[in-house]
Design an enzyme around this catalytic site. Sequence first.
Site: not given
Ligand code: PRP
Length: 443
Positions: A356-357, A410
């Site tokens: 995960e990022d 961020v």
């Molecule tokens: C981000 C990230 C995780 C999630 C974490 O994705 O990549 O998957 O949010 O959030 P949480 O712990 O509150 O569930 P995002 O929905 O921003 O989509 P992206 O990866 O396309 O930027």
Amino acid sequence: MQANGCRILSLNSQKEYLITVGTYGLSDLYLKKGPLDARKSLPDILEGKVVFIADAAKDERVQYPQIALAQGISSIIGVPVLGKGETIGEIRIYTHEPRQFSEADRSFLHSVADMCAVVFERAELHQLLEQDHKTRGRRKKSSQVPPLPTTLESSSFAHPSEEDFAKLLDFYCIEWLYEPRSFPLRWQGGKIAEMFTPDFYLPELDLYVELTTLKQNLLTEKNRKLRQLRELYPEVNIRLLNKNDFLKLLAKYGYGPLGEAKVEGIDRVLYSNAKIQRRIRTLARHISRDYTGQRLVLIGILKGVVCFMADLMQHLSLPVTLDFMAISYYGGDGQVVKITRDLDSSITGQHVLMVEDIVDTGMTLNYILSHLSAHNPASLRVCTLLDKRARRLVNVPLDYVGFEVPDEFVVGYGLDYKGEYRNLPFIGILHPELIKGEGPTPT
Ligand code: PRP
């Protein structure tokens, strides 16, 4: 104490380098003999120990023994400056004659070190307050408290362009040391007749930088000195730069950006690309060690994970396969997760590492983990670059974490705001003005 010299040093934020805060009785050449590496120069002080060197020219705990010999320094005692039990700086005493230091000397130095600790900590507090003032958009106030020694404000620059350069380096979170080393270039009758002191040293890039002006006569002279320096010190990496050269150099090292417009909206850089890469190499080492002799399936959730996944996998010394999932959110509060792209291959009986990022509330990961567990993998672990623990709603197990981030918005290095900023090579904090009125900070 009948010493011949004294130096007060502060550790940089990464605890890698020592920065001179104050000195007494030491020559310029000795002070500018090169960057002081905290792990090479009286290293036990980092562990909070007092270090006594009887003969500086022969002791391997001295980083530049030849220069100590040339400058007639025999004995050194170093005492840690401790803040909350950890070394935050040092006091060093130098003597020309070999000597021992009595218990009374040592206890005197400990008292001075305690006073230094108070000053360092006050300076740090002062700096945090200044930062707070700045982020609230208030005017910077002058203060009686001296600033922390490792920063911009404490360095007295010879030229305004140097201060601009330092600000740029600070913005990109690039560690710098101002004029840490003088290079003798010419000798006459056994004495140094000419020296050159580059403006900056960037430890992460092992690069000395000399800033140029547009004045042609100065430029020619500097070029001559640089040629000489390169001949005498071929191991030294040095560049002569003007501002445009510098921006190009940043881009080459992956700090970016080439055009300043690209960072519009970024309040400050939280992690430089060099820092991210360093952390990724460490994570990859741990993962490779933990999965020795096994095959690993890396699963990423699109799209934010792309930069991290790409860099992480290149440092894994294991047979690895990749798979990706995509999800969307629905429901009134957008907290219900739906899989819009599922895995290509079965993970049953495989060792799986979810990558995960960022983990924020933990809702996404919690859902994905239960989905993956249902496929009975041999093992299932999680590696996230960023952990925004302050916003956690669901407790999810994290096995490998890059950085714990503050509760701020961020972006960069894969993370977006309204689809943009993913291509920044660093992780930065979005300017609060941009997200004003959008409720609590999303990722
Ligand atoms: C981000 C990230 C995780 C999630 C974490 O994705 O990549 O998957 O949010 O959030 P949480 O712990 O509150 O569930 P995002 O929905 O921003 O989509 P992206 O990866 O396309 O930027």
